[in-house]
Design a protein around this motif. Structure first.
Motif, PDB file in Angstrom:
ATOM      1  N   MET A   1      13.774  60.614  27.182  1.00 54.67           N
ATOM      2  CA  MET A   1      12.793  60.466  26.157  1.00 54.67           C
ATOM      3  C   MET A   1      11.555  60.924  26.314  1.00 54.67           C
ATOM      4  SD  MET A   1      11.295  56.262  26.020  1.00 54.67           S
ATOM      5  CE  MET A   1      11.140  56.225  27.719  1.00 54.67           C
ATOM      6  N   PRO A   2      11.281  61.879  25.427  1.00 52.30           N
ATOM      7  CA  PRO A   2       9.834  62.750  25.487  1.00 52.30           C
ATOM      8  C   PRO A   2       8.700  61.571  25.106  1.00 52.30           C
ATOM      9  CG  PRO A   2      11.276  63.653  23.671  1.00 52.30           C
ATOM     10  CD  PRO A   2      12.149  62.455  24.254  1.00 52.30           C
ATOM     11  N   ILE A   3       7.658  61.461  25.957  1.00 52.22           N
ATOM     12  CA  ILE A   3       7.077  60.169  25.396  1.00 52.22           C
ATOM     13  C   ILE A   3       5.644  60.923  24.871  1.00 52.22           C
ATOM     14  CG2 ILE A   3       5.191  58.649  26.473  1.00 52.22           C
ATOM     15  CD1 ILE A   3       8.046  58.000  27.168  1.00 52.22           C
ATOM     16  N   CYS A   4       5.336  60.299  23.687  1.00 50.67           N
ATOM     17  CA  CYS A   4       4.107  60.835  23.015  1.00 50.67           C
ATOM     18  C   CYS A   4       2.906  60.087  23.096  1.00 50.67           C
ATOM     19  CB  CYS A   4       4.319  60.629  21.677  1.00 50.67           C
ATOM     20  SG  CYS A   4       5.625  61.925  20.843  1.00 50.67           S
ATOM     21  N   GLY A   5       1.834  60.667  23.766  1.00 47.14           N
ATOM     22  CA  GLY A   5       0.417  59.853  23.743  1.00 47.14           C
ATOM     23  C   GLY A   5       0.574  58.684  24.668  1.00 47.14           C
ATOM     24  N   GLY A   6      -0.463  57.824  24.099  1.00 44.71           N
ATOM     25  CA  GLY A   6      -0.485  56.669  24.986  1.00 44.71           C
ATOM     26  C   GLY A   6       0.171  55.458  24.830  1.00 44.71           C
ATOM     27  N   ARG A   7       0.108  54.407  25.583  1.00 51.52           N
ATOM     28  CA  ARG A   7       1.081  53.207  25.377  1.00 51.52           C
ATOM     29  C   ARG A   7       0.029  51.948  25.213  1.00 51.52           C
ATOM     30  NH1 ARG A   7       1.968  57.047  27.321  1.00 51.52           N
ATOM     31  NH2 ARG A   7       2.028  57.858  29.305  1.00 51.52           N
ATOM     32  N   ALA A   8       0.744  50.833  24.960  1.00 60.94           N
ATOM     33  CA  ALA A   8      -0.065  49.575  25.065  1.00 60.94           C
ATOM     34  C   ALA A   8       0.733  48.645  26.098  1.00 60.94           C
ATOM     35  CB  ALA A   8      -0.134  48.984  23.820  1.00 60.94           C
ATOM     36  N   VAL A   9       0.022  47.991  27.072  1.00 62.29           N
ATOM     37  CA  VAL A   9       0.809  47.042  27.878  1.00 62.29           C
ATOM     38  C   VAL A   9      -0.048  45.861  27.707  1.00 62.29           C
ATOM     39  CG1 VAL A   9       1.000  46.554  30.401  1.00 62.29           C
ATOM     40  CG2 VAL A   9       0.893  49.235  29.570  1.00 62.29           C
ATOM     41  N   VAL A  10       0.809  44.965  27.476  1.00 64.87           N
ATOM     42  CA  VAL A  10       0.476  43.487  27.260  1.00 64.87           C
ATOM     43  C   VAL A  10       1.340  42.532  28.006  1.00 64.87           C
ATOM     44  CG1 VAL A  10       0.174  41.555  25.677  1.00 64.87           C
ATOM     45  CG2 VAL A  10      -0.314  44.027  24.911  1.00 64.87           C
ATOM     46  N   ASP A  11       0.871  41.867  29.001  1.00 67.88           N
ATOM     47  CA  ASP A  11       1.230  40.901  30.133  1.00 67.88           C
ATOM     48  C   ASP A  11       2.249  41.650  30.782  1.00 67.88           C
ATOM     49  OD1 ASP A  11      -0.122  38.627  29.135  1.00 67.88           O
ATOM     50  OD2 ASP A  11       1.219  38.247  27.507  1.00 67.88           O
ATOM     51  N   SER A  12       3.576  41.601  30.712  1.00 67.25           N
ATOM     52  CA  SER A  12       4.458  42.339  31.363  1.00 67.25           C
ATOM     53  C   SER A  12       5.243  43.132  30.468  1.00 67.25           C
ATOM     54  CB  SER A  12       5.487  41.443  32.282  1.00 67.25           C
ATOM     55  OG  SER A  12       6.230  40.495  31.261  1.00 67.25           O
ATOM     56  N   THR A  13       4.727  43.693  29.402  1.00 63.65           N
ATOM     57  CA  THR A  13       5.462  44.558  28.656  1.00 63.65           C
ATOM     58  C   THR A  13       4.756  45.788  28.116  1.00 63.65           C
ATOM     59  OG1 THR A  13       6.751  42.549  27.475  1.00 63.65           O
ATOM     60  CG2 THR A  13       6.893  44.679  26.320  1.00 63.65           C
ATOM     61  N   VAL A  14       5.435  46.880  28.296  1.00 71.90           N
ATOM     62  CA  VAL A  14       4.806  48.056  27.755  1.00 71.90           C
ATOM     63  C   VAL A  14       5.239  48.811  26.402  1.00 71.90           C
ATOM     64  CG1 VAL A  14       6.478  49.635  29.146  1.00 71.90           C
ATOM     65  CG2 VAL A  14       4.058  50.514  28.412  1.00 71.90           C
ATOM     66  N   TYR A  15       4.611  49.059  25.389  1.00 72.05           N
ATOM     67  CA  TYR A  15       5.232  49.475  24.218  1.00 72.05           C
ATOM     68  C   TYR A  15       4.693  50.845  23.892  1.00 72.05           C
ATOM     69  CZ  TYR A  15       5.055  44.451  23.289  1.00 72.05           C
ATOM     70  OH  TYR A  15       5.358  42.937  23.552  1.00 72.05           O
ATOM     71  N   LEU A  16       5.690  51.644  23.469  1.00 71.56           N
ATOM     72  CA  LEU A  16       5.350  53.179  23.470  1.00 71.56           C
ATOM     73  C   LEU A  16       6.286  53.736  22.542  1.00 71.56           C
ATOM     74  CD1 LEU A  16       7.135  55.302  25.924  1.00 71.56           C
ATOM     75  CD2 LEU A  16       6.532  52.844  26.638  1.00 71.56           C
ATOM     76  N   GLY A  17       5.768  54.728  21.830  1.00 69.45           N
ATOM     77  CA  GLY A  17       6.663  55.559  20.841  1.00 69.45           C
ATOM     78  C   GLY A  17       6.812  57.027  21.559  1.00 69.45           C
ATOM     79  N   SER A  18       8.284  57.434  21.042  1.00 69.92           N
ATOM     80  CA  SER A  18       8.400  58.713  21.708  1.00 69.92           C
ATOM     81  C   SER A  18       8.689  59.867  20.578  1.00 69.92           C
ATOM     82  CB  SER A  18      10.110  58.536  22.237  1.00 69.92           C
ATOM     83  OG  SER A  18      10.880  58.412  21.077  1.00 69.92           O
ATOM     84  N   GLY A  19       8.965  60.898  20.976  1.00 68.45           N
ATOM     85  CA  GLY A  19       8.959  62.376  20.082  1.00 68.45           C
ATOM     86  C   GLY A  19      10.524  62.448  19.503  1.00 68.45           C
ATOM     87  N   ASN A  20      11.353  61.366  19.800  1.00 66.72           N
ATOM     88  CA  ASN A  20      12.695  61.377  19.349  1.00 66.72           C
ATOM     89  C   ASN A  20      12.866  60.194  18.424  1.00 66.72           C
ATOM     90  OD1 ASN A  20      12.755  59.257  20.987  1.00 66.72           O
ATOM     91  ND2 ASN A  20      14.531  60.057  22.377  1.00 66.72           N
ATOM     92  N   ALA A  21      11.925  59.619  17.568  1.00 66.94           N
ATOM     93  CA  ALA A  21      11.932  58.985  16.528  1.00 66.94           C
ATOM     94  C   ALA A  21      12.327  57.468  16.892  1.00 66.94           C
ATOM     95  CB  ALA A  21      12.956  59.437  15.545  1.00 66.94           C
ATOM     96  N   ALA A  22      12.109  57.159  18.335  1.00 67.10           N
ATOM     97  CA  ALA A  22      12.472  55.932  18.780  1.00 67.10           C
ATOM     98  C   ALA A  22      11.047  55.275  19.310  1.00 67.10           C
ATOM     99  CB  ALA A  22      13.379  55.852  19.947  1.00 67.10           C
ATOM    100  N   PHE A  23      10.979  53.786  19.041  1.00 70.65           N
ATOM    101  CA  PHE A  23       9.904  53.015  19.662  1.00 70.65           C
ATOM    102  C   PHE A  23      10.360  52.103  20.631  1.00 70.65           C
ATOM    103  CE2 PHE A  23       6.512  49.928  19.791  1.00 70.65           C
ATOM    104  CZ  PHE A  23       5.298  50.639  19.856  1.00 70.65           C
ATOM    105  N   TYR A  24       9.605  51.960  21.705  1.00 67.75           N
ATOM    106  CA  TYR A  24      10.160  51.056  22.753  1.00 67.75           C
ATOM    107  C   TYR A  24       9.376  49.941  23.096  1.00 67.75           C
ATOM    108  CZ  TYR A  24      13.465  55.123  23.334  1.00 67.75           C
ATOM    109  OH  TYR A  24      14.173  56.174  23.243  1.00 67.75           O
ATOM    110  N   ALA A  25      10.160  48.898  23.839  1.00 71.46           N
ATOM    111  CA  ALA A  25       9.425  47.806  24.514  1.00 71.46           C
ATOM    112  C   ALA A  25      10.284  47.575  25.816  1.00 71.46           C
ATOM    113  CB  ALA A  25       9.344  46.436  23.600  1.00 71.46           C
ATOM    114  N   ALA A  26       9.673  47.827  26.821  1.00 72.99           N
ATOM    115  CA  ALA A  26      10.073  47.764  28.032  1.00 72.99           C
ATOM    116  C   ALA A  26       9.344  46.841  28.968  1.00 72.99           C
ATOM    117  CB  ALA A  26      10.228  49.135  28.812  1.00 72.99           C
ATOM    118  N   ASP A  27      10.095  45.951  29.825  1.00 75.83           N
ATOM    119  CA  ASP A  27       9.515  45.097  30.878  1.00 75.83           C
ATOM    120  C   ASP A  27       9.043  45.854  32.053  1.00 75.83           C
ATOM    121  OD1 ASP A  27       9.812  43.422  33.361  1.00 75.83           O
ATOM    122  OD2 ASP A  27      10.249  41.825  31.788  1.00 75.83           O
ATOM    123  N   THR A  28       7.766  45.707  32.408  1.00 70.08           N
ATOM    124  CA  THR A  28       7.092  46.353  33.358  1.00 70.08           C
ATOM    125  C   THR A  28       7.582  45.831  34.642  1.00 70.08           C
ATOM    126  OG1 THR A  28       5.136  45.090  33.379  1.00 70.08           O
ATOM    127  CG2 THR A  28       5.171  46.896  32.060  1.00 70.08           C
TER     128      THR A  28
END
Length: 165
Positions: free
Chosen positions: A1-28
């Motif tokens: 997954m190619p990561i694009c730019g920055g991300r946002a982390v809130v509590d125990s979740t990181v939110y980020l977009g990718s260069g492959n048209a997908a947006f993710y939320a992952a448990d940190t």
């Protein structure tokens, strides 16, 4: 997954977009995927960082090569931060910059000089303002002020005044 730019982390979740048209939320803490949203076109790139506020994730996407299968060159999105449910989408004719949330509104600009202002609950437009002619204003919004490139090589500033009717 190619990561694009920055991300946002809130509590125990990181939110980020990718260069492959997908947006993710992952448990940190466990490193597990919480949810994923995929756009219609593989050529789309998420602009980062996203904004997370009051249980909602706001993000924007660009499509440098729009096709009939895609929604257009630029869009802003709102997702439920927990479930990933898409709450609304706002499309633009031109590529979108990363979103900001200030003054009770979502703001983003496009590459042809317009600042777009949206209702964060509904995604409905509260209006557009021309910041520059046919150039990316590369704007930053803080409080009730927008700071931007007016296309003349100088930094400009203006007050954002929102009137909801």
């Amino acid at each position: 997954m190619p990561i694009c730019g920055g991300r946002a982390v809130v509590d125990s979740t990181v939110y980020l977009g990718s260069g492959n048209a997908a947006f993710y939320a992952a448990d940190t803490t466990r490193g597990e995927l919480r949810w994923r949203y995929r756009t219609k076109s593989d050529g789309e790139e998420w602009t980062n960082p996203p904004v997370v506020a009051d249980g909602v994730v706001y993000a924007s996407v660009n499509n440098p090569r729009p096709s009939a299968a895609a929604d257009g060159p630029g869009r802003a999105y709102a997702f439920d931060a927990d479930s990933g449910e898409r709450l609304w989408t706002y499309g633009t004719t031109y590529s979108a910059s990363p979103v900001t949330l200030t003054g009770g509104a979502i703001h983003f600009s496009d590459i042809f000089g317009s600042l777009h202002t949206l209702d964060p609950r509904t995604g409905k437009s509260w209006g557009d303002a021309r910041l520059a002619d046919d150039t990316d204003p590369n704007r930053t919004v803080s409080g009730d002020r927008a700071y931007f490139n007016g296309g003349d090589g100088r930094l400009h500033a203006g007050r954002i005044s929102l009137t909801r009717g």
